[in-house]
Write an enzyme that holds these catalytic residues in place. Structure first.
Site, PDB file in Angstrom:
ATOM      1  N   GLY A 205     -14.552 -38.075   8.537  1.00  0.00           N
ATOM      2  CA  GLY A 205     -15.546 -38.708   8.105  1.00  0.00           C
ATOM      3  C   GLY A 205     -15.609 -39.065   6.655  1.00  0.00           C
ATOM      4  O   GLY A 205     -14.775 -38.797   6.015  1.00  0.00           O
ATOM      5  N   CYS A 206     -16.808 -39.727   6.124  1.00  0.00           N
ATOM      6  CA  CYS A 206     -16.805 -39.968   4.519  1.00  0.00           C
ATOM      7  C   CYS A 206     -16.965 -38.795   3.875  1.00  0.00           C
ATOM      8  O   CYS A 206     -16.128 -38.849   2.742  1.00  0.00           O
ATOM      9  CB  CYS A 206     -17.903 -40.876   4.665  1.00  0.00           C
ATOM     10  SG  CYS A 206     -19.480 -40.375   5.419  1.00  0.00           S
TER      11      CYS A 206
END
Lengths: 346, 346, 346, 346
Positions: free
Chosen positions: D149-150
């Site tokens: 994920g970011c």
């Protein structure tokens, strides 16, 4: 009879905001708005949000005239510029609220190290730090009040109750603050240029921002516990508001529940600082245009890590609103007077 | 063998955007990035989006050196500053794309009236207006191209096909344009200061903006019909993009369906100008970072009122992208080369 | 004795804004805030800007209870939902301000064509259009007031004085309006999703937006001159505000100077509509959070093209502020009461 | 011969971004874009930034068809939805990059605790964590890659080099991350509604966000040192980008200079992670639209407090860009291929 107020540096953002609050204050009459380069113009032509709300014209700086005309002055000049002005206005007998950094640090040595030599050191000694929550008692009858900056206000409100109750380690505090761009003032600069500041985020002056020592001193003086703070300011793409996320560690043996209790005690009767109900997280939107602060705390129970989040309007509780609150206390006008408005959401 | 390109004024927004396009161009090598005050620094320290993508350093302006090193120059200086530079670079034999207003107006009299006296009038006469859609044929082999401004590009694309087909009254055109703030350039100014430009909209230079006559002239020259345009520029809180809403009236007897047909004919084979499917309205987001234009038309059938909406990226099709497109045509590099990328949404 | 007010639909943007104004109103007591799905919760947990400013809790809809408790209701429901509610509240004797579109169009035929069949047509006939500038006389003692939408308010203020004085052609009016996203209400939707609406601009419902006929009818009824308006709404990346740019043509023989004169006459004594000094252009920022409108006009003298620009806060003069102004007139509370605040800039 | 790629979940933000990268990839042909509710429509009518750049139409999900048509799939579905799809696509022999959280946590027990029971646990065991910097060797020839994920990507890049070199205490790490709103996906929600998310900042899921454990696990697995992370995510008013500010403490006896050295070693030859020159601070703007990360470190020498700042594009290096980078490594296409573009500034 109304208190007669003057705003010096009336066309910057804090000056304009001071006028916004004062023009609606039930016990204050604004008698002068002072500006340098725009003297002679209508206030509302420069501070455009006041259009239709005041006929005042900007006047040049004249301390004797101000002393004759007004009881209290809000000095909204940049730091450095404030020193002589504050001295002048005090000399003519006015109560002065200085919104610059010039009289905040208390210690002359500290001031000189951080901002360069102070030219009116006796005034520095005279000033009271304008945080009603931390130093309320000292503010009654104060005649020179150094109103804190926006970053310190948010950080102090987040950490002071925990330090005062001796719940957290004082030497390992982290303040990660996110500021709207108006904190940089009204003068255009590359970092505040819309195409640079829009749609992006950055940190700046990491480890060296001058508000770090101000936070440490305010926390230390108000609690008697020398605080060490790592302060990281960030610029995010909004005009107003500061969201401060503070990190601390509980002292060994402190119950996690005492964190919320400390805030309940500290702010339970505060007119402006609101401990949010559990489950609600502060948003800068919810204090926009007000003197309010919203606070929430979190504890990671297994290792005592504490997170406190505080949202204020950098021009409200972080500047002009707080100045009016201090003025209300110093001049006995009722702490809420002129400040009792809802936030502008959305 | 690649074409060797220089960008003069490489650190402004149009200059940086020109580098962004050229560094990815398959048939171009960027050999020089020229800047005044930052000469000597790494390009990517100033044009920060290029970090890791180029090792170029900024160099001072030296026309002879540029002439020896490069075949083509994109001049991204402000209007006024471009006149001598363009003359210099032409004199050393370079093909020049001028992104300023200095060579756009064709008529010396018009230029002098609007921008003040031109100092190199013979170059003004030499320049071709860099609109591939309106003047594509003249661009092949052109050696001095005046690339249109962002407002005129969006307005011309919205109105030209209808004027060319003689469908609308030429003397009652309205162009209501909404621009992102980067159109004002990289130099900070009060109007582009984030706290002023954010969360708000305004019009400016109503009836007197200098792009009005540029639009009139471009439309007139490309269609042979003297156009009268009322042009209202607006500043809205975004960094990039222009949304142009143009209003016209059908000539008596013209069928409403001929409006869409005119756009289909004009742009059916265009690589960059896209007539959107019916029911879709242009959004500046959808062309961000590209040389594309999105166009849609509407007709109020009972009285022949026409609305045409055109969205471009003011730094793309409105400046650097269009300059590269013109360069591609002038130097026979393939119209799409280096420009064939999707938009950045969101 | 204070007027007792209820807000129905208190948690939407116009409802929350109505509460913001009413809680500071000197002659009003808010006795009920009605909401459906959040009934039982504290108002300030949902309308978060009111935190610390009210202890009210949201209550479910109960017309008889409201009638017993309150004198006046602001209905802030979506159009359609308002019809029965307004009828109920009128039936129990309350003065009602309807902020939806349900009672704005006057003509039943027009309403049914645009919004579908009206379920309480007799109330439609009873309603007065809530524009103090256009219909002030009718508002005194009105008991059902249909408060105009944000787009019509800005357009009407821009064009009405010129039509009333018969200065412009009534059949060729163009209204190009730029709206903040809060105009779409509080319910999330794709077009108001931050990543879609941010950093971009678009038009929508070109030629078919339902506020077009509302503008035409309001202008026609207030001036006696049937107006034809081409209305183009745009969405731009800001939360609040409408900037309306209106285009008209002077009638043959009308002096350009009569345009400004007409605005001076129309708004010279208006407490909220301000004709700006020449040279200043309206900005939505300058009216943010207020019931003010800023207006400026321009005339292209050679052909009589007129541009009028009007900025309002879509939730203020475009909704809740105007509702309070209408209530003040209808209930004789003093037109400015509760509305006399400066704008929040920046 | 080009690799044939399919994007499943092509119309969300990560799916659209994957298409943006893949359509410009020199060694990839996009053969299928899969969507549920919009199947049949042109891709560019839904992913509007691709207008004019692809003629693909969206197709419904058909794993056998995809297996016959394509070599590799990027699964851009929400977590939960990905489990069966990834299993299907692996079963038909495709290399799969899963951009959801479904295969990131390695440990089944951890996954089940945080996300609920995994329905294809054998695929969880098969997956490699898609961080080229932390696990590059494992990515070569991987056939199922769980792209981080970011938030974790930015945190891992900030802390991993210091942990790997054993310079910092692993049990007292703080990650204060500021995210753009597109991180919440394309589905409208109250928190991402423009009037709520604009002009304001907030924290959310303090102490309980599910990316906290993902960060801890990635750091622990890549360095062999169990990391304890306090993770505070914030939402700020921009569409794209994450700015991660990480706080750590040097181990006793570690020289401050070893911090920068560790980053130089870690990223000196990285194509996408750039340690900025001293004095420059990462900005999300400078990586917008790219797979780049910008990193800078600071040490408070007297007590060894370390601050590391990392900026990425949440949809680029934080999602689709990193997926393409992983694909390049897994399929031996050249790590930079399709990813070598400048950032979009401003």
């Amino acid at each position: 009879m109304k208190v007669r107020a003057a705003v010096v540096g009336a066309t910057g953002y804090t000056g304009g905001e001071a006028l916004r609050y004062l023009l609606g204050h039930p016990y204050v009459e604004v008698v002068a708005a002072v500006a340098r380069s725009t003297a002679g113009r209508a206030v509302s032509d420069v501070v455009r949000g006041l259009t239709g709300r005041t006929d005042l014209r900007l006047v040049p700086y004249d301390p004797d005239g101000l002393g004759a005309q007004a009881d209290v002055a809000l000095s909204c000049l940049p730091h450095g510029d404030s020193q002589e002005v504050v001295d002048d206005l005090r000399s003519v007998g006015m109560t002065v609220l200085d919104l610059s950094a010039d009289h905040r640090l208390g210690s002359l040595a500290l001031h000189n190290r951080i901002y360069g030599e102070h030219r009116r050191p006796e005034r520095l000694a005279e000033a009271v730090y304008g945080s009603p929550e931390l130093f309320g008692d000292q503010l009654r009858d104060a005649s020179l009040i150094a109103v804190p900056g926006c970053y310190p206000t948010s950080a102090n409100l987040a950490l002071w109750p925990l330090l005062a109750e001796d719940l957290i380690e004082p030497d390992d505090l982290i303040v990660d603050a996110k500021s709207g761009v108006s904190g940089a003032g009204r003068t255009p600069s590359p970092g505040a240029h819309f195409p640079e500041a829009g749609e992006g985020a950055t940190a700046y002056k990491v480890l060296v921002h001058r508000h770090g020592p101000e936070i440490e001193r305010a926390l230390g003086d108000s609690t008697g516990r020398p605080a060490r703070v790592l302060f990281t300011p960030h610029l995010i793409p909004m005009s107003r508001g500061i969201l401060c996320t503070a990190y601390a560690r509980l002292k060994r043996g402190v119950a996690p529940s005492s964190v919320r209790e400390a805030f309940e005690v500290a702010y339970g009767s505060s007119p402006f600082v609101h401990l949010l109900p559990e489950g609600r997280t502060p948003r800068t939107q919810d204090v926009r245009g007000t003197n309010n602060a919203h606070v929430q705390s979190f504890v990671r129970e297994d290792d005592g890590r504490v997170v406190v989040i505080c949202a204020i309007d950098n021009l409200g509780k972080g500047a002009a609103g707080q100045a009016v609150q201090c003025m209300n206390l110093a001049m006995d006008l009722g702490e809420r007077s002129g400040l009792d408005m809802p936030a502008l959401v959305p």
